[in-house]
Design a protein around this motif. Structure first.
Motif, short mmCIF file in Angstrom:
data_model
loop_
_atom_site.label_atom_id
_atom_site.label_comp_id
_atom_site.label_asym_id
_atom_site.label_seq_id
_atom_site.Cartn_x
_atom_site.Cartn_y
_atom_site.Cartn_z
N MET A 81 -2.62 8.54 -5.60
CA MET A 81 -2.88 7.77 -6.54
C MET A 81 -3.12 9.02 -8.38
SD MET A 81 -4.70 3.97 -6.75
CE MET A 81 -4.55 3.90 -8.46
N HIS A 133 0.80 -1.49 0.43
CA HIS A 133 -0.30 0.28 -0.21
C HIS A 133 0.88 0.96 -0.07
CE1 HIS A 133 -4.30 -0.17 -0.59
NE2 HIS A 133 -4.02 -1.88 0.18
N HIS A 189 -0.02 3.74 -3.57
CA HIS A 189 -0.43 5.26 -2.22
C HIS A 189 0.97 6.55 -3.44
CE1 HIS A 189 -3.08 3.71 0.85
NE2 HIS A 189 -3.34 3.84 -0.50
N ARG A 210 -5.54 6.88 -0.25
CA ARG A 210 -5.06 6.42 -1.92
C ARG A 210 -5.56 7.64 -3.12
NH1 ARG A 210 -8.31 1.41 -1.03
NH2 ARG A 210 -7.06 0.92 0.36
#
Length: 246
Positions: free
Chosen positions: A160, A29, A33, A156
């Motif tokens: 992104m 993760h 991110h 996120r």
């Protein structure tokens, strides 16, 4: 075995447990991110996560079906509406498919789930079976990871959009509605658990359930990291990104 806690003490223990064990801390993760993932790795994450999204209504329907508490059934069925939608309003599953569409994945490949990593399938099925087979208190408590999801969703979306030029707000439309839904659902489940976990044994079961659910989510991230980062061993039959060799 823990001693009997007040409802507020139980909540504090739950929040401390989730803060330590939630998958927001997982290396995959952090890569996702911070813009460190290749497009193929982003595709692999979205494709595998689809299975989790698609199974959530089955999990929730099983909880509703075993509850004799009319108020709980009424409160819980909002989750089915959120994920399944209706003829006039797309639900979370359809919005997730807009994400996989936007990432260039074939929708039939995604919905067939034939390209899943085995560990993804096993972890998600373990969660569904847990909700179906354990006590109603544990089934409700399994959703308490939603207390921590607004933070990961915020990170996120901002990460992104900032780092991947092929990601647009339209592609990420799934996440627009989730923070308020998650906050609503987490608040409902937490209040229910605090009211119904009346013994040390029940309170320990609630804590153990939150740890189990965090483990499910962490396991899914482990599988992605092992297959698509290092050592890069993709299971036979699983999704192979177009950029897997570079």
């Amino acid at each position: 075995m823990i001693g009997l806690m007040t409802p507020d003490e139980l909540e504090a223990r739950l929040r401390e447990t989730g803060a330590r064990r939630y998958h927001i801390h997982h290396p995959f993760h952090r890569m996702l991110h911070s813009g460190k993932c290749s497009k193929g790795q982003v595709q692999a994450w979205a494709l595998n996560r689809y299975y989790y999204q698609a199974m959530i209504p089955l999990k929730d329907a099983s909880l509703i079906g075993r509850s004799e508490d009319q108020a709980l059934r009424r409160g819980w069925r909002k989750r089915l509406d959120d994920h399944d939608g209706d003829d006039d309003r797309p639900g979370g599953i359809e919005r997730w498919l807009r994400l996989t569409d936007g990432l260039g994945l074939d929708r039939a490949d995604v919905t067939s789930t034939r390209l899943l990593l085995p560990a993804t399938r096993f972890a998600v099925q373990a969660y569904v079976h847990y909700v179906r087979e354990r006590s109603l208190l544990e089934a409700v408590a399994s959703c308490l990871t939603e207390m921590f999801s607004p933070q990961i969703i915020t990170e996120r979306m901002s990460g992104m959009l900032a780092h991947y030029d092929y990601v647009t707000p339209e592609i990420l439309s799934y996440f627009d509605k989730r923070p308020p839904q998650a906050e609503r659902d987490a608040s409902y489940a937490l209040d229910w658990v605090k009211q119904h976990a009346r013994t040390p044994e029940q309170q320990q079961a609630v804590l153990d359930t939150l740890m189990f659910k965090c483990d499910v989510l962490w396991c899914m991230m482990d599988a992605l990291h092992y297959a698509y980062v290092t050592p890069g061993l993709i299971s036979p039959g699983a999704f192979v990104p177009g950029d897997a060799d570079g």
